[in-house]
Design a protein around this motif. Structure first.
Motif, PDB file in Angstrom:
ATOM      1  N   PHE A   1      21.914  44.921  12.057  1.00 37.81           N
ATOM      2  CA  PHE A   1      22.418  44.585  10.723  1.00 37.81           C
ATOM      3  C   PHE A   1      23.903  44.924  10.568  1.00 37.81           C
ATOM      4  O   PHE A   1      24.583  44.342   9.731  1.00 37.81           O
ATOM      5  CB  PHE A   1      21.609  45.311   9.649  1.00 37.81           C
ATOM      6  CG  PHE A   1      20.136  45.058   9.753  1.00 37.81           C
ATOM      7  CD1 PHE A   1      19.602  43.822   9.412  1.00 37.81           C
ATOM      8  CD2 PHE A   1      19.282  46.043  10.223  1.00 37.81           C
ATOM      9  CE1 PHE A   1      18.241  43.587   9.521  1.00 37.81           C
ATOM     10  CE2 PHE A   1      17.920  45.811  10.338  1.00 37.81           C
ATOM     11  CZ  PHE A   1      17.393  44.580   9.986  1.00 37.81           C
ATOM     12  N   SER A   2      24.395  45.838  11.365  1.00 35.74           N
ATOM     13  CA  SER A   2      25.833  46.124  11.358  1.00 35.74           C
ATOM     14  C   SER A   2      26.526  45.568  12.602  1.00 35.74           C
ATOM     15  O   SER A   2      27.630  45.023  12.515  1.00 35.74           O
ATOM     16  CB  SER A   2      26.083  47.626  11.252  1.00 35.74           C
ATOM     17  OG  SER A   2      25.552  48.308  12.372  1.00 35.74           O
ATOM     18  N   SER A   3      25.878  45.671  13.767  1.00 29.77           N
ATOM     19  CA  SER A   3      26.521  45.211  15.002  1.00 29.77           C
ATOM     20  C   SER A   3      26.699  43.693  15.012  1.00 29.77           C
ATOM     21  O   SER A   3      27.693  43.186  15.552  1.00 29.77           O
ATOM     22  CB  SER A   3      25.700  45.644  16.225  1.00 29.77           C
ATOM     23  OG  SER A   3      24.416  45.035  16.229  1.00 29.77           O
ATOM     24  N   GLY A   4      25.743  42.964  14.400  1.00 27.80           N
ATOM     25  CA  GLY A   4      25.881  41.507  14.355  1.00 27.80           C
ATOM     26  C   GLY A   4      27.099  41.065  13.559  1.00 27.80           C
ATOM     27  O   GLY A   4      27.972  40.358  14.090  1.00 27.80           O
ATOM     28  N   PRO A   5      27.230  41.479  12.285  1.00 22.57           N
ATOM     29  CA  PRO A   5      28.417  41.091  11.513  1.00 22.57           C
ATOM     30  C   PRO A   5      29.725  41.598  12.104  1.00 22.57           C
ATOM     31  O   PRO A   5      30.727  40.880  12.108  1.00 22.57           O
ATOM     32  CB  PRO A   5      28.150  41.712  10.139  1.00 22.57           C
ATOM     33  CG  PRO A   5      26.662  41.796  10.039  1.00 22.57           C
ATOM     34  CD  PRO A   5      26.210  42.109  11.432  1.00 22.57           C
TER      35      PRO A   5
END
Length: 526
Positions: A440-444
């Motif tokens: 949820f953070s690494s993707g964006p």
């Protein structure tokens, strides 16, 4: 509680499907209208006329590069190393003093390595940047770049823009086939629809012409030549107020800091071992006056109370120091006129809101694509064939450039404060979503950093944030009002991202392989 979240997410997913359906309709409409325009002939918008070339103008270089900023200087280095004779004309060769172009994302650093220019961030006191910290209403979260699969040297870089530009210029000037000259290009020279070179005024005031088979315009965001080569639709959503904080200890070392303030974001990131750049965003084109003290008062009374306590005293000291600068934040989708003999690059060609620091990454990515295309050509003299071939450049660059451009525009709108209830929920949902960690953070952040700039991943995460926001609002007990706000969140998200993607070009962004120019082959060499 788990069941409640499950039902909330299911309801949110249904609304998300409606948004995806709308995206499909918009893509279909865009494709039909594009084909209709192609069937009706040329674009009715006309180029700014360029002066006709009178008499012979022998080619004294293979490529003329107008401008020696980050894009122009890096391009000159790259083409010269491939054996091209390059003539660079730059308005001012003294060290630039800018408040943007100081944060190079990891994806941009990888492109710098690919171009063999990574040593240009050495010996300028550049600072490594490993991610971001977000602040909102007293809460904070840390987001790291996903760098596990890369060499230990790969990270973002914060530096003084002028120092970086001077290193690029020095490296270009050291090459025997680069001529770096100070002068102001006043116009492009045209002969029978083909750009043959430029007319320019030297530092001493002498008016000269320079000719080459290919002229590449990289004269920056205030370009006076772009109207001859594209249809510029420049938007100025806000202005940045720039300060330098000295001897400031950031809450998260070697990280960029984003404060979700009212009315819009505030940025902090290191640019040297003892300096931190602060950029305060002010919506609109009017800013408080610096000369009469209105700006200092605004920064102290409106901005200072919202920044992290660890930075407060350094911020106030910087305001009292008085070295305050402003600049307009411009965005402009790429809308080129394919013109024989000429090409646009850098901010003269395409701009996005500088919130995400993606400008240099896009420019360096464009240079890699152009270099790979030109490597197939032994000479550049067949201007019409070269122009036809280089149309593929505009398509090949789209997935990377459009992802970074769209993310910049969308994040700016989401991160800015709004009285609208749905926009407030979207802003909070974005902060909470990124705070979840993991994918949820690494993707964006992989999108923002340029490490994984894929349009589909961008759309999925953007609407995942919206659906997450819907799930939050529907729990623990759905009500008609909460359903209404949930629907508004989805429509608000659609209203943010779809217009940006439409301006970027949905077909080239998501389906580049369906564009004929994608398959253009290099013209045969003589």
């Amino acid at each position: 509680m788990a069941d409640q979240y499950t039902w909330g997410l299911i309801l949110g997913a249904v609304l998300g499907l409606v948004a995806v359906y709308n995206l499909g309709l918009l893509a279909l409409y865009n494709l039909v209208m594009r084909n209709k325009r192609e069937d009706n002939g040329a674009d009715p918008l006309r180029k700014t006329p360029t002066p006709a070339l009178n008499g012979e103008c022998p080619f004294d270089a293979d490529v003329i590069v107008v401008g020696a900023g980050v894009a122009g200087a890096a391009l000159a280095n790259t083409l010269a190393k491939d054996g091209r004779r390059v003539h660079v004309i730059e308005r001012d060769l003294s060290e630039p003093d800018r408040i943007v172009g100081e944060l190079l994302q990891p994806g941009g650093y990888l492109k710098l390595i690919e171009l063999g220019l990574e040593d240009c961030v050495e010996q300028i006191d550049a600072q490594r940047v490993f991610g971001y910290a977000l602040f909102k209403d007293g809460n904070r979260t840390q987001i790291s770049y996903p760098l596990e699969k890369f060499h230990s040297d790969v990270a973002g870089r914060g530096f003084h823009n002028g120092r970086f530009v001077q290193r690029l210029r020095e490296k270009a000037a050291s090459l025997p086939n680069v001529r770096l000259e100070q002068g102001t290009v006043t116009s492009l020279l045209e002969e029978k629809g083909t750009i043959k070179g430029v007319q320019y005024k030297t530092k001493s005031g002498e008016e000269l012409t320079a000719c080459a088979p290919l002229t590449i315009v990289c004269d920056g965001c205030f370009s006076n030549l772009r109207r001859s080569l594209c249809n510029p639709k420049v938007d100025v959503p806000s202005c940045f107020v720039g300060l330098v904080l000295e001897n400031c200890n950031l809450p998260f070392e070697n990280h960029g800091h984003v404060v979700l303030a009212d009315p819009s974001p505030i940025l902090f990131y290191p640019i040297s071992s003892n300096e931190v750049r602060c950029l305060v965003d002010i919506p609109g084109q009017k800013v408080p006056s610096i000369s009469n003290g209105e700006m200092a008062n605004y920064l102290k009374t409106v901005v200072a109370p919202q920044i992290p306590r660890e930075i407060f005293h350094s911020f106030v000291a910087a305001v009292d120091g008085g070295n305050i600068k402003t600049m307009p934040n411009r965005s402009m989708p790429a809308a080129p006129y394919p013109t024989p003999g000429a090409l646009l690059m850098g901010d003269a060609f395409n701009m996005r809101h500088p919130l995400t620091g993606g400008g240099m990454t896009v420019a360096l990515s464009d240079i890699v694509i152009l270099r790979n295309l030109l490597r197939h050509l032994s000479n550049l003299n067949d201007a019409p064939a070269l122009c036809n071939y280089l149309e593929s450049f505009y398509t090949l660059r789209k997935p990377v450039a459009s992802t970074i451009n769209t993310l910049a525009g969308a994040l700016y709108q989401v991160f800015s404060a709004s009285p609208d209830e749905a926009r407030k929920e979207m802003r909070q949902a974005c902060f909470d979503y990124l705070s979840l960690g993991g994918i949820f953070s690494s993707g964006p952040v992989s999108l923002l950093s340029g490490l994984n700039p894929r349009p589909l991943i961008l759309v999925l995460h953007f609407f995942a944030v919206a659906i997450y926001g819907v799930g939050r609002i529907l729990l623990p007990f759905p009500s008609p009002y909460r359903f209404w706000i949930g629907a508004r969140i989805i429509t608000s998200a659609s209203g943010i991202i779809f217009p940006i993607m439409k301006a970027e070009g949905l077909r080239q962004m998501f389906f580049p392989a369906t564009v004929p120019a994608y398959y253009y082959q290099a013209p045969p060499s003589n």
